[in-house]
Design a protein around this motif. Structure first.
Motif, PDB file in Angstrom:
ATOM      1  N   LEU A   1       0.826  -1.200   0.000  1.00 44.90           N
ATOM      2  CA  LEU A   1       0.000   0.000   0.000  1.00 44.90           C
ATOM      3  C   LEU A   1       0.863   1.255   0.000  1.00 44.90           C
ATOM      4  N   ILE A   2       1.948   1.234   0.747  1.00 43.76           N
ATOM      5  CA  ILE A   2       2.838   2.398   0.795  1.00 43.76           C
ATOM      6  C   ILE A   2       3.464   2.653  -0.568  1.00 43.76           C
ATOM      7  N   ASN A   3       3.986   1.578  -1.172  1.00 44.63           N
ATOM      8  CA  ASN A   3       4.590   1.722  -2.497  1.00 44.63           C
ATOM      9  C   ASN A   3       3.570   2.202  -3.525  1.00 44.63           C
ATOM     10  N   TYR A   4       2.345   1.723  -3.372  1.00 45.28           N
ATOM     11  CA  TYR A   4       1.273   2.113  -4.298  1.00 45.28           C
ATOM     12  C   TYR A   4       1.078   3.629  -4.271  1.00 45.28           C
ATOM     13  N   TYR A   5       0.937   4.192  -3.093  1.00 46.64           N
ATOM     14  CA  TYR A   5       0.703   5.638  -2.994  1.00 46.64           C
ATOM     15  C   TYR A   5       1.945   6.439  -3.353  1.00 46.64           C
ATOM     16  N   VAL A   6       3.124   5.938  -3.027  1.00 46.35           N
ATOM     17  CA  VAL A   6       4.359   6.637  -3.391  1.00 46.35           C
ATOM     18  C   VAL A   6       4.484   6.740  -4.908  1.00 46.35           C
ATOM     19  N   LYS A   7       4.172   5.645  -5.616  1.00 48.36           N
ATOM     20  CA  LYS A   7       4.237   5.657  -7.078  1.00 48.36           C
ATOM     21  C   LYS A   7       3.273   6.683  -7.657  1.00 48.36           C
ATOM     22  N   ARG A   8       2.056   6.719  -7.120  1.00 45.63           N
ATOM     23  CA  ARG A   8       1.055   7.668  -7.638  1.00 45.63           C
ATOM     24  C   ARG A   8       1.513   9.114  -7.399  1.00 45.63           C
ATOM     25  N   ILE A   9       2.041   9.358  -6.205  1.00 41.61           N
ATOM     26  CA  ILE A   9       2.488  10.723  -5.869  1.00 41.61           C
ATOM     27  C   ILE A   9       3.631  11.149  -6.780  1.00 41.61           C
ATOM     28  N   LYS A  10       4.608  10.278  -6.994  1.00 45.26           N
ATOM     29  CA  LYS A  10       5.754  10.601  -7.835  1.00 45.26           C
ATOM     30  C   LYS A  10       5.337  10.785  -9.282  1.00 45.26           C
ATOM     31  N   ARG A  11       4.321  10.076  -9.705  1.00 48.28           N
ATOM     32  CA  ARG A  11       3.868  10.181 -11.096  1.00 48.28           C
ATOM     33  C   ARG A  11       3.072  11.462 -11.330  1.00 48.28           C
TER      34      ARG A  11
ATOM     35  N   GLN B   1      -5.641  24.627  -3.713  1.00 51.89           N
ATOM     36  CA  GLN B   1      -5.808  23.668  -2.608  1.00 51.89           C
ATOM     37  C   GLN B   1      -6.727  22.528  -3.023  1.00 51.89           C
ATOM     38  N   SER B   2      -7.819  22.843  -3.708  1.00 46.93           N
ATOM     39  CA  SER B   2      -8.752  21.798  -4.141  1.00 46.93           C
ATOM     40  C   SER B   2      -8.119  20.884  -5.182  1.00 46.93           C
ATOM     41  N   ILE B   3      -7.229  21.443  -6.019  1.00 43.38           N
ATOM     42  CA  ILE B   3      -6.543  20.631  -7.033  1.00 43.38           C
ATOM     43  C   ILE B   3      -5.586  19.652  -6.373  1.00 43.38           C
ATOM     44  N   LEU B   4      -4.769  20.158  -5.456  1.00 49.26           N
ATOM     45  CA  LEU B   4      -3.751  19.311  -4.829  1.00 49.26           C
ATOM     46  C   LEU B   4      -4.355  18.262  -3.901  1.00 49.26           C
ATOM     47  N   LEU B   5      -5.493  18.583  -3.288  1.00 47.84           N
ATOM     48  CA  LEU B   5      -6.124  17.635  -2.367  1.00 47.84           C
ATOM     49  C   LEU B   5      -7.148  16.737  -3.060  1.00 47.84           C
ATOM     50  N   GLY B   6      -7.354  16.955  -4.365  1.00 47.31           N
ATOM     51  CA  GLY B   6      -8.146  16.012  -5.140  1.00 47.31           C
ATOM     52  C   GLY B   6      -9.646  16.179  -5.077  1.00 47.31           C
TER      53      GLY B   6
ATOM     54  N   GLY C   1      -9.321  15.872 -10.246  1.00 50.90           N
ATOM     55  CA  GLY C   1     -10.050  15.593  -9.011  1.00 50.90           C
ATOM     56  C   GLY C   1     -10.598  14.181  -9.002  1.00 50.90           C
ATOM     57  N   ILE C   2     -11.263  13.795 -10.084  1.00 49.35           N
ATOM     58  CA  ILE C   2     -11.842  12.449 -10.160  1.00 49.35           C
ATOM     59  C   ILE C   2     -10.741  11.390 -10.195  1.00 49.35           C
ATOM     60  N   GLU C   3      -9.666  11.669 -10.941  1.00 44.73           N
ATOM     61  CA  GLU C   3      -8.560  10.709 -11.004  1.00 44.73           C
ATOM     62  C   GLU C   3      -7.945  10.478  -9.612  1.00 44.73           C
ATOM     63  N   LEU C   4      -7.682  11.553  -8.876  1.00 41.76           N
ATOM     64  CA  LEU C   4      -7.066  11.415  -7.551  1.00 41.76           C
ATOM     65  C   LEU C   4      -8.007  10.708  -6.579  1.00 41.76           C
ATOM     66  N   GLN C   5      -9.296  10.982  -6.687  1.00 39.04           N
ATOM     67  CA  GLN C   5     -10.268  10.280  -5.836  1.00 39.04           C
ATOM     68  C   GLN C   5     -10.266   8.786  -6.138  1.00 39.04           C
TER      69      GLN C   5
ATOM     70  N   LEU D   1     -14.298   4.450 -15.236  1.00 41.92           N
ATOM     71  CA  LEU D   1     -13.204   3.898 -14.432  1.00 41.92           C
ATOM     72  C   LEU D   1     -13.512   2.473 -13.993  1.00 41.92           C
ATOM     73  N   LEU D   2     -14.753   2.234 -13.586  1.00 37.87           N
ATOM     74  CA  LEU D   2     -15.147   0.895 -13.130  1.00 37.87           C
ATOM     75  C   LEU D   2     -15.087  -0.129 -14.256  1.00 37.87           C
ATOM     76  N   LEU D   3     -15.586   0.248 -15.436  1.00 38.14           N
ATOM     77  CA  LEU D   3     -15.552  -0.678 -16.571  1.00 38.14           C
ATOM     78  C   LEU D   3     -14.120  -0.945 -17.003  1.00 38.14           C
ATOM     79  N   GLY D   4     -13.285   0.097 -17.018  1.00 43.46           N
ATOM     80  CA  GLY D   4     -11.879  -0.110 -17.343  1.00 43.46           C
ATOM     81  C   GLY D   4     -11.188  -1.000 -16.328  1.00 43.46           C
TER      82      GLY D   4
END
Length: 622
Positions: free
Chosen positions: A78-88, A120-125, A155-159, A222-225
């Motif tokens: 889980l940690i690696n998962y979020y780190v990868k997303r943040i770095k990307r 702020q809304s962009i960075l926090l998703g 926003g939707i992607e980060l959520q 997103l769900l179908l993909g």
């Protein structure tokens, strides 16, 4: 969950050699090309926004496929998962936000006067919900024109990134009990339910902005993909020779690609079919395209992985980030009228993308992506020089964010106070004005009994108009566009309230021409008013409104084509006196409302006087 059954072990052995999926960069390129053309040519490619749905499908697929493989192999962290997303995501995103804000700090400081809550809304998703909140309030929508409007998508992607580990855990639990692919079936069912939300809400009359920006109404892609991604985890294929079925697959992909291009060209975002099922159908089309491209028995992936599409696809994230700020800045500076604008804009977007990708790589890998050897020295030197300039601009962007207000309260409160007061007075005054107008008949030049239909510019001036045109009937409201004016005119006609003179002040809140759907609404309004009434149409002033010139040209053309239509040249008057406007640059202040009302009275009096003289045998001044 840790005990893998024999099928899982078999799957692991199969996908280890066939984990690379060709062609997805090509699909990304198709998506970003549609979005970019939509942003640059919204009237020519009105359906290019459908590329967003293709991105959603690809996001759902790739996230499920990559994490699903890790989960099956027992390597998911889980940690690696979020780190990868943040770095990307975040290095390029933050760089774009700060550099864009830094440029606007010098050239358009009013644009970033209250940018902090937006960033702020962009960075926090949650930017899609933040934008929805702005759109529900007319005043903040007018005041907060933004170069970051396109980031509702992020926003939707980060959520989804935040939610996916929970969704994957549920799917894994279901699959462990009911079978490998059951988790994917759950996602399909959830996607179909989500797809049904949009047409149901549309039938209830919900604003289409809510449908377009809402996470719940866009989740189905997103769900179908993701369902396809999980299926692919357990069904890795080896290349095979299937010439017959391959031919069918190529034909099907060509048809689906044709449907995609047609949707880009014809599927206008104002079309009700989009929200009654067309958007969901297009997501299914995109899922089929992904399925054909990743089929190892076909070579579609290799075809789509040509150098051009692959380059665009790999840089699609950066292209998406930079395109709207560049287009916004060109428009704000008036450069969109330059002869080579549509060459300069994409060129600048690509240059900024290459640079921000290189900076992002430097940040995430802690090394410069260019070596200091041989001919590469020049490239490295240019990169360092551009980065130094970019970081300097970003520093001013940070300063602009830090200094920005929480909201443009000065503009908003001033407008709210004025328009709320006028709206309350208007409701009471209209009843008295109509009763008075019924008892009066026009003789010679009689300014009583005039009907006024307008938007917030007229609403803010309604007290002054009643003084200048005693006995007039005013129906004005905020956010009103020409389509609303059709309904108001129809109601007044049915109630017998339409007199011989009608003043129309519509065109500030949207186009009245430039596309068939807009001109149809304008012509519908003229049809209700009829050729016998004298129509005085107030033209539009709003330098930052894209439709200002188009609307004014169309109003002038209507006046030439119809003898009963006359232009009230508010644009010509107010453009010479910007001091008569409040800070939003559109609505008149106390001096401006008096001048607005005087202009109406003078124009109507002069025109009616000329007509009266004409009936008596006098020739007009023309």
């Amino acid at each position: 969950m840790k005990n893998l059954n024999a099928d899982f072990e078999y799957t692991i052995n199969r996908y280890r050699s066939y984990h690379h999926l060709s062609g997805l960069d090509g699909l990304r390129a198709i998506a970003i090309i549609g979005i970019t053309l939509f942003h640059m040519f919204p009237d020519t490619v009105p359906g290019g926004y459908m590329g967003v749905n293709l991105f959603f499908v690809l996001t759902g697929f790739l996230l499920a496929y990559s994490t699903g493989r890790e989960w099956v192999a027992g390597r998911f962290s889980l940690i690696n998962y979020y780190v990868k997303r943040i770095k990307r995501i975040y290095p390029s995103l933050i760089l774009m936000l700060l550099v864009s804000t830094g440029v606007l700090y010098f050239y358009a400081p009013d644009v970033i006067a209250a940018v902090r809550p937006e960033i702020q809304s962009i960075l926090l998703g949650y930017n899609n919900w933040w934008q929805l909140d702005q759109h529900t309030d007319y005043f903040t929508r007018i005041a907060n024109a933004s170069p970051f409007t396109h980031l509702w998508f992020m926003g939707i992607e980060l959520q989804w990134y935040a939610l996916w580990p929970v969704v994957m855990l549920i799917c894994a639990a279901v699959s462990s009990i009911l079978g490998q692919r059951t988790g994917a079936d759950v996602l399909v069912v959830a996607g179909l339910i989500s797809a049904g939300i949009m047409p149901v809400m549309f039938a209830d009359g919900v604003d289409i902005t809510r449908l377009y920006y809402g996470t719940d109404t866009r989740l189905f892609a997103l769900l179908l993909g993701a369902a396809m991604g999980l299926v692919k985890v357990y069904s890795i294929q080896k290349p095979s020779n299937r010439s017959g079925s391959n031919a069918i697959g190529y034909c099907l992909f060509t048809i689906l690609l044709g449907i995609t291009i047609a949707s880009y060209v014809y599927l206008d975002g104002q079309n009700s079919l989009v929200y009654q099922g067309a958007m969901a159908i297009m997501s299914v089309v995109f899922c089929l395209m992904v399925g054909l491209v990743i089929d190892n028995g076909m070579q579609l992936g290799q075809i789509l992985d040509n150098p051009l599409l692959q380059w665009i696809g790999k840089r699609s994230y950066g292209i998406f980030l930079w395109q709207y700020p560049v287009i916004f800045f060109f428009s704000h500076m008036g450069w969109d009228k330059l002869e080579y604008c549509y060459v300069l804009e994409p060129l600048l977007i690509c240059v900024l993308t290459i640079w921000s990708d290189a900076v992002s790589e430097t940040i995430t890998s802690l090394r410069i992506p260019y070596s200091w050897q041989g001919l590469a020295k020049a490239k490295c030197a240019v990169f360092l020089l551009v980065t130094l300039v970019g970081c300097s601009i970003a520093a001013f962007g940070f300063k602009g964010v830090a200094e920005s207000a929480a909201a443009k309260t000065d503009v908003i409160s001033e407008l709210q106070t004025r328009l709320q007061r006028e709206a309350e007075e208007q409701e009471a005054a209209n009843k008295a004005a109509y009763e008075q107008a019924k008892k009066q008949q026009m003789a010679q030049i009689d300014l009583r009994g005039i009907i006024c239909i307008g938007d917030s510019v007229m609403l803010g001036s309604s007290s002054a108009i009643r003084s200048a045109l005693p006995g007039c009937y005013i129906d004005a409201a905020v956010s009103r566009y020409v389509g609303d004016g059709v309904e108001i005119a129809k109601q007044l006609a049915e109630q017998g309230k339409l007199g011989n003179v009608v003043v129309v002040s519509l065109g500030t809140n949207g186009p009245i021409a430039g596309a068939p759907r807009y001109e149809e609404q304008t012509q519908a309004l003229l049809k209700i008013l009829g050729p016998e009434r004298q129509i005085f149409w107030v033209n539009v002033y709003g330098p930052h409104l894209k439709w200002q010139n188009t609307n004014n040209e169309y109003i002038a053309r209507m006046a030439k084509e119809h003898a009963n239509i006359h232009v009230v040249n508010w644009y010509g008057l107010i453009s010479q006196h910007p001091e008569w406007l409040v800070k939003d640059g559109i609505h008149p202040n106390d001096v401006g409302v008096a001048q607005y009302a005087k202009l109406l009275r003078d124009q109507i009096s002069e025109t009616l006087a000329e007509q009266q003289l004409s009936t008596m045998g006098y020739k007009g001044k023309n």
